[in-house]
Write a protein that holds these residues in place. Sequence first.
Motif, mmCIF file in Angstrom:
data_model
loop_
_atom_site.group_PDB
_atom_site.id
_atom_site.type_symbol
_atom_site.label_atom_id
_atom_site.label_comp_id
_atom_site.label_asym_id
_atom_site.label_seq_id
_atom_site.Cartn_x
_atom_site.Cartn_y
_atom_site.Cartn_z
ATOM 1 N N MET A 82 38.871 49.909 41.186
ATOM 2 C CA MET A 82 38.905 48.589 40.889
ATOM 3 C C MET A 82 39.636 48.097 39.739
ATOM 4 O O MET A 82 39.166 48.579 38.472
ATOM 5 C CB MET A 82 37.303 48.154 40.909
ATOM 6 N N ASN A 83 40.534 47.209 39.708
ATOM 7 C CA ASN A 83 41.397 46.700 38.675
ATOM 8 C C ASN A 83 41.230 45.057 38.440
ATOM 9 O O ASN A 83 40.703 44.776 39.395
ATOM 10 C CB ASN A 83 42.808 47.280 38.914
ATOM 11 N N SER A 84 41.501 44.889 37.322
ATOM 12 C CA SER A 84 41.485 43.218 37.170
ATOM 13 C C SER A 84 40.215 42.631 37.668
ATOM 14 O O SER A 84 40.078 41.620 38.240
ATOM 15 C CB SER A 84 42.563 42.476 38.080
ATOM 16 N N LEU A 85 38.994 43.319 37.066
ATOM 17 C CA LEU A 85 37.782 43.087 37.572
ATOM 18 C C LEU A 85 37.474 41.367 36.958
ATOM 19 O O LEU A 85 38.099 41.145 35.846
ATOM 20 C CB LEU A 85 36.758 43.989 37.060
ATOM 21 N N LYS A 86 36.823 40.757 37.888
ATOM 22 C CA LYS A 86 36.393 39.481 37.477
ATOM 23 C C LYS A 86 34.491 39.278 37.442
ATOM 24 O O LYS A 86 34.116 40.395 38.145
ATOM 25 C CB LYS A 86 36.698 38.552 38.674
ATOM 26 N N PRO A 87 34.269 38.497 36.678
ATOM 27 C CA PRO A 87 32.688 38.303 36.666
ATOM 28 C C PRO A 87 32.206 38.237 38.334
ATOM 29 O O PRO A 87 31.114 38.627 38.416
ATOM 30 C CB PRO A 87 32.609 36.983 36.070
ATOM 31 N N GLU A 88 32.876 37.839 39.048
ATOM 32 C CA GLU A 88 32.314 37.553 40.476
ATOM 33 C C GLU A 88 32.317 38.966 41.175
ATOM 34 O O GLU A 88 31.884 38.865 42.303
ATOM 35 C CB GLU A 88 32.960 36.393 41.349
ATOM 36 N N ASP A 89 32.837 39.909 40.594
ATOM 37 C CA ASP A 89 32.709 41.397 41.108
ATOM 38 C C ASP A 89 31.434 41.782 40.826
ATOM 39 O O ASP A 89 31.264 42.934 41.447
ATOM 40 C CB ASP A 89 33.844 42.112 40.766
ATOM 41 N N THR A 90 30.764 41.394 40.120
ATOM 42 C CA THR A 90 29.499 41.947 39.732
ATOM 43 C C THR A 90 28.433 41.880 40.779
ATOM 44 O O THR A 90 28.353 40.933 41.332
ATOM 45 C CB THR A 90 28.563 41.037 38.671
ATOM 46 N N ALA A 91 28.138 43.170 41.145
ATOM 47 C CA ALA A 91 27.188 43.534 42.371
ATOM 48 C C ALA A 91 26.751 44.913 42.265
ATOM 49 O O ALA A 91 27.331 45.551 41.436
ATOM 50 C CB ALA A 91 27.974 43.237 43.456
ATOM 51 N N VAL A 92 25.988 45.268 43.306
ATOM 52 C CA VAL A 92 25.611 46.601 43.619
ATOM 53 C C VAL A 92 26.640 47.125 44.607
ATOM 54 O O VAL A 92 26.654 46.464 45.448
ATOM 55 C CB VAL A 92 24.070 46.875 43.840
ATOM 56 N N TYR A 93 27.252 48.043 44.373
ATOM 57 C CA TYR A 93 28.352 48.570 45.269
ATOM 58 C C TYR A 93 27.525 49.816 46.166
ATOM 59 O O TYR A 93 27.037 50.746 45.439
ATOM 60 C CB TYR A 93 29.558 49.041 44.511
ATOM 61 N N TYR A 94 27.646 49.723 47.477
ATOM 62 C CA TYR A 94 27.240 50.874 48.161
ATOM 63 C C TYR A 94 28.330 51.541 48.990
ATOM 64 O O TYR A 94 29.332 50.866 49.530
ATOM 65 C CB TYR A 94 26.286 50.127 49.189
#
Length: 111
Positions: A82-94
């Motif tokens: 995951m590159n260029s992460l944004k605040p909207e990428d905040t989550a639990v990833y499964y």
Amino acid sequence: QVQLVESGGGLVQPGGSLRLSCVASGIAFLLYGVGWYRQAPGKERELVARIYSSGGTIYADSVKGRFTISRDDAKDTLYLQMNSLKPEDTAVYYCHVESYFGQGTQVIVDS
């Protein structure tokens, strides 16, 4: 017994990168399409990316060009760069395969 164990989450600043990993056991990993889902607070779980046994991939529009899914069948391991992460990428990833989900790994993108 199928087990999917994710790792690699954490806190990162906007624009930063993380690499998630998922190690599978109890399933013939290489035979299946596998994927990453995420769930943000108050939202439904959504597909982020999927990679098929053929190597073909699909991505959610929101992550195209920023995230890369890959797999190492010799290690029964799935990755998500995951590159260029944004605040909207905040989550639990499964991690997901067949009807199974892992326990999830938290990603927080915040300055």
